[in-house]
Design a protein around this motif. Structure first.
Motif, PDB file in Angstrom:
ATOM      1  N   GLN A 152      -3.854  11.470  -2.077  1.00 35.87           N
ATOM      2  CA  GLN A 152      -2.487  11.244  -1.637  1.00 35.87           C
ATOM      3  C   GLN A 152      -2.427  10.504  -0.303  1.00 35.87           C
ATOM      4  OE1 GLN A 152      -0.026  11.960  -3.752  1.00 35.87           O
ATOM      5  NE2 GLN A 152      -1.656  12.683  -5.123  1.00 35.87           N
ATOM      6  N   ALA A 153      -3.574  10.162   0.251  1.00 35.48           N
ATOM      7  CA  ALA A 153      -3.610   9.418   1.506  1.00 35.48           C
ATOM      8  C   ALA A 153      -3.505   7.923   1.240  1.00 35.48           C
ATOM      9  CB  ALA A 153      -4.906   9.724   2.260  1.00 35.48           C
ATOM     10  N   SER A 154      -3.165   7.169   2.271  1.00 39.87           N
ATOM     11  CA  SER A 154      -3.106   5.720   2.117  1.00 39.87           C
ATOM     12  C   SER A 154      -4.505   5.151   1.920  1.00 39.87           C
ATOM     13  CB  SER A 154      -2.467   5.081   3.352  1.00 39.87           C
ATOM     14  OG  SER A 154      -3.316   5.224   4.477  1.00 39.87           O
ATOM     15  N   ALA A 155      -4.562   3.992   1.276  1.00 41.53           N
ATOM     16  CA  ALA A 155      -5.848   3.322   1.086  1.00 41.53           C
ATOM     17  C   ALA A 155      -6.488   3.011   2.435  1.00 41.53           C
ATOM     18  CB  ALA A 155      -5.652   2.040   0.280  1.00 41.53           C
ATOM     19  N   SER A 156      -5.665   2.639   3.428  1.00 39.85           N
ATOM     20  CA  SER A 156      -6.202   2.318   4.749  1.00 39.85           C
ATOM     21  C   SER A 156      -6.849   3.538   5.390  1.00 39.85           C
ATOM     22  CB  SER A 156      -5.080   1.805   5.660  1.00 39.85           C
ATOM     23  OG  SER A 156      -4.543   0.601   5.168  1.00 39.85           O
ATOM     24  N   LYS A 157      -6.200   4.704   5.292  1.00 38.34           N
ATOM     25  CA  LYS A 157      -6.757   5.896   5.921  1.00 38.34           C
ATOM     26  C   LYS A 157      -8.022   6.351   5.204  1.00 38.34           C
ATOM     27  CE  LYS A 157      -5.503  10.352   7.877  1.00 38.34           C
ATOM     28  NZ  LYS A 157      -4.389  11.228   8.286  1.00 38.34           N
ATOM     29  N   THR A 158      -8.023   6.277   3.876  1.00 39.62           N
ATOM     30  CA  THR A 158      -9.207   6.654   3.104  1.00 39.62           C
ATOM     31  C   THR A 158     -10.406   5.804   3.495  1.00 39.62           C
ATOM     32  OG1 THR A 158      -7.845   7.369   1.238  1.00 39.62           O
ATOM     33  CG2 THR A 158     -10.143   6.858   0.773  1.00 39.62           C
ATOM     34  N   LEU A 159     -10.183   4.503   3.595  1.00 38.42           N
ATOM     35  CA  LEU A 159     -11.278   3.605   3.963  1.00 38.42           C
ATOM     36  C   LEU A 159     -11.669   3.789   5.422  1.00 38.42           C
ATOM     37  CD1 LEU A 159     -13.207   1.339   3.253  1.00 38.42           C
ATOM     38  CD2 LEU A 159     -11.364  -0.309   3.675  1.00 38.42           C
ATOM     39  N   PHE A 160     -10.697   4.031   6.297  1.00 40.49           N
ATOM     40  CA  PHE A 160     -10.970   4.209   7.721  1.00 40.49           C
ATOM     41  C   PHE A 160     -11.893   5.400   7.953  1.00 40.49           C
ATOM     42  CE2 PHE A 160      -9.681   5.422  12.128  1.00 40.49           C
ATOM     43  CZ  PHE A 160     -10.043   4.232  12.762  1.00 40.49           C
ATOM     44  N   TYR A 161     -11.623   6.505   7.263  1.00 41.47           N
ATOM     45  CA  TYR A 161     -12.513   7.661   7.357  1.00 41.47           C
ATOM     46  C   TYR A 161     -13.955   7.248   7.061  1.00 41.47           C
ATOM     47  CZ  TYR A 161      -9.222  11.677   7.522  1.00 41.47           C
ATOM     48  OH  TYR A 161      -8.309  12.628   7.893  1.00 41.47           O
ATOM     49  N   GLN A 162     -14.141   6.559   5.971  1.00 40.19           N
ATOM     50  CA  GLN A 162     -15.491   6.232   5.523  1.00 40.19           C
ATOM     51  C   GLN A 162     -16.191   5.271   6.475  1.00 40.19           C
ATOM     52  OE1 GLN A 162     -15.772   5.752   1.065  1.00 40.19           O
ATOM     53  NE2 GLN A 162     -13.561   5.936   1.281  1.00 40.19           N
TER      54      GLN A 162
ATOM     55  N   THR B 267      -6.369  16.014   5.389  1.00 39.24           N
ATOM     56  CA  THR B 267      -7.398  15.182   4.759  1.00 39.24           C
ATOM     57  C   THR B 267      -8.688  15.109   5.564  1.00 39.24           C
ATOM     58  OG1 THR B 267      -6.574  13.156   5.825  1.00 39.24           O
ATOM     59  CG2 THR B 267      -5.647  13.727   3.662  1.00 39.24           C
ATOM     60  N   PHE B 268      -8.729  15.771   6.732  1.00 44.29           N
ATOM     61  CA  PHE B 268      -9.881  15.568   7.620  1.00 44.29           C
ATOM     62  C   PHE B 268     -11.194  15.990   6.968  1.00 44.29           C
ATOM     63  CE2 PHE B 268     -12.841  17.003  10.941  1.00 44.29           C
ATOM     64  CZ  PHE B 268     -12.961  15.820  11.663  1.00 44.29           C
ATOM     65  N   GLY B 269     -11.229  17.174   6.370  1.00 45.87           N
ATOM     66  CA  GLY B 269     -12.471  17.655   5.762  1.00 45.87           C
ATOM     67  C   GLY B 269     -12.944  16.757   4.643  1.00 45.87           C
ATOM     68  N   ALA B 270     -12.014  16.387   3.753  1.00 50.89           N
ATOM     69  CA  ALA B 270     -12.366  15.507   2.640  1.00 50.89           C
ATOM     70  C   ALA B 270     -12.776  14.130   3.160  1.00 50.89           C
ATOM     71  CB  ALA B 270     -11.195  15.380   1.674  1.00 50.89           C
TER      72      ALA B 270
ATOM     73  N   THR C  25       0.819  -1.203   0.000  1.00 49.59           N
ATOM     74  CA  THR C  25       0.000   0.000   0.000  1.00 49.59           C
ATOM     75  C   THR C  25       0.850   1.248   0.000  1.00 49.59           C
ATOM     76  OG1 THR C  25      -1.732  -1.164   1.192  1.00 49.59           O
ATOM     77  CG2 THR C  25      -1.825   1.223   1.215  1.00 49.59           C
ATOM     78  N   ALA C  26       1.935   1.237   0.781  1.00 51.51           N
ATOM     79  CA  ALA C  26       2.781   2.422   0.861  1.00 51.51           C
ATOM     80  C   ALA C  26       3.364   2.770  -0.493  1.00 51.51           C
ATOM     81  CB  ALA C  26       3.901   2.183   1.877  1.00 51.51           C
ATOM     82  N   ALA C  27       3.814   1.745  -1.225  1.00 51.01           N
ATOM     83  CA  ALA C  27       4.358   1.997  -2.556  1.00 51.01           C
ATOM     84  C   ALA C  27       3.290   2.493  -3.503  1.00 51.01           C
ATOM     85  CB  ALA C  27       4.988   0.712  -3.105  1.00 51.01           C
ATOM     86  N   ALA C  28       2.073   1.979  -3.328  1.00 53.33           N
ATOM     87  CA  ALA C  28       0.980   2.406  -4.196  1.00 53.33           C
ATOM     88  C   ALA C  28       0.669   3.879  -3.998  1.00 53.33           C
ATOM     89  CB  ALA C  28      -0.270   1.572  -3.904  1.00 53.33           C
ATOM     90  N   ILE C  29       0.684   4.332  -2.748  1.00 51.42           N
ATOM     91  CA  ILE C  29       0.363   5.720  -2.477  1.00 51.42           C
ATOM     92  C   ILE C  29       1.442   6.634  -3.018  1.00 51.42           C
ATOM     93  CG2 ILE C  29      -0.098   7.373  -0.619  1.00 51.42           C
ATOM     94  CD1 ILE C  29      -2.250   5.254  -1.157  1.00 51.42           C
ATOM     95  N   ALA C  30       2.672   6.113  -3.108  1.00 48.10           N
ATOM     96  CA  ALA C  30       3.763   6.929  -3.624  1.00 48.10           C
ATOM     97  C   ALA C  30       3.678   7.141  -5.128  1.00 48.10           C
ATOM     98  CB  ALA C  30       5.104   6.286  -3.279  1.00 48.10           C
ATOM     99  N   THR C  31       2.792   6.377  -5.787  1.00 53.80           N
ATOM    100  CA  THR C  31       2.640   6.510  -7.227  1.00 53.80           C
ATOM    101  C   THR C  31       1.955   7.824  -7.565  1.00 53.80           C
ATOM    102  OG1 THR C  31       2.375   4.123  -7.387  1.00 53.80           O
ATOM    103  CG2 THR C  31       1.708   5.422  -9.296  1.00 53.80           C
TER     104      THR C  31
END
Length: 317
Positions: free
Chosen positions: A198-208, A80-83, A3-9
């Motif tokens: 630009q956030a990690s997939a884990s953080k994006t999903l965690f928010y939701q 990223t909090f607002g988004a 995941t970390a490498a993916a976010i760096a893309t």
């Protein structure tokens, strides 16, 4: 899966789906197609909002554990909090529509109507995200696939209502499916067009998951659903499938794909999900299946082929 490498893309190198991404999307579509059957089979034991809230809560705990294991920070201030809050509200809205809609319409019809989402996603990304503009041939593909969805709509409206149900209730359930598709598309656009890209997939999903869990559980308690709930073996299996396979594994994989591949191309593959949804609905719930839907499915598949056709120089605009 790194995941970390993916976010760096960087967004500029996101590419069209390759064979790996295509195979993964087909698997995800099968998982999502079965989801409608799992939800409908559990609505009698757990209220729709309570079921949805528990699903998000369990998945949020799993994502938190996964992030800790991977060393992925979830609580750093990164703008990223607002988004994330907006994405979570939209995510909750999507599942309010799905779970409530499935009390009024069949799993097969919900699968079809919900997956208008790729059309709305393509429009939203085309308008708001640089690098996601569709080529002419891809728009033709979306149009053909949408024609297939429209034909499926017509087939759904032509069907007689279920015993004991009114035609108006069925129409409302179908409308909630479409609204759920709009919410899903809006969530994808927010993820791609804001700092969440630009956030990690884990953080994006965690928010939701966290935001939706709060909203859905508050709504469930307001409606008195927990007091009427009764866990059955089928409900427990269904809830486990929804929370682990769907809300945790499949969504984390989906957001990872969004960091590597063009979202508009990936979203169009979601047209496969109604095919799986109808198939599972027929096989597991005994829902009806018409020849008109075969034609609709053919149009959907043709649209996917067009959208993913190799670019030609004359069609590069």
């Amino acid at each position: 899966m790194n995941t970390a490498a993916a976010i760096a893309t960087p967004a500029s190198v996101r590419r069209a789906p390759d064979s790996f991404a295509i195979a993964l999307m087909v698997l995800l579509c099968a998982i999502w197609g079965l989801q409608q059957v799992a939800i409908k089979s559990t609505n009698g034991a757990l209220g729709p909002m309570f079921q949805a809230g528990l699903r998000s809560t369990i998945a949020a705990v799993l994502v938190y554990g996964w992030a800790r294991l991977r060393g992925t920070p979830l609580f750093l201030r990164d703008g990223t909090f607002g988004a994330g809050l907006l994405a979570g509200v939209l995510f909750a809205g999507e599942f309010i529509c799905i779970f409530a809609g499935l009390t009024l319409t069949s799993a097969s019809r919900m699968a079809v109507f919900l997956y208008t989402a790729p059309c709305f996603t393509a429009l939203g990304l085309h308008a708001f995200v640089a690098g996601e503009r569709m080529r002419r041939m891809q728009w033709y593909g979306v149009a053909v696939a949408f024609a297939g969805i429209a034909l499926a709509f017509a087939d759904g409206f032509a069907r007689a209502p279920a015993p004991g149900a009114s035609a108006l209730a069925g129409v409302l359930g179908d409308a909630l499916g479409v609204l759920g598709g709009v919410m899903w598309a809006a969530t994808t656009v927010v993820v791609r067009a804001t700092s969440l890209s630009q956030a990690s997939a884990s953080k994006t999903l965690f928010y939701q998951l966290v935001v939706s869990a709060v909203i859905l559980l508050v709504l469930a308690f307001a409606l008195g659903e927990p007091q009427r709930a009764h866990l059955t073996p089928l409900a427990m299996v269904s809830l486990g499938y929804q929370a682990i396979a769907v809300a945790f594994v499949s969504y984390l994989t989906w957001f990872w794909l969004l960091t590597r591949y063009m979202a508009s191309r990936l979203s169009v593959f979601s047209f496969l999900t109604p095919l799986f949804g109808v198939g599972f609905g027929v096989a597991l719930l005994g829902e009806s299946f018409s020849s008109r839907f075969v034609l609709a499915s053919t149009l959907v598949l043709a649209g996917i082929v067009l959208v993913n056709a190799p670019a030609r120089r004359a069609d590069a605009k």
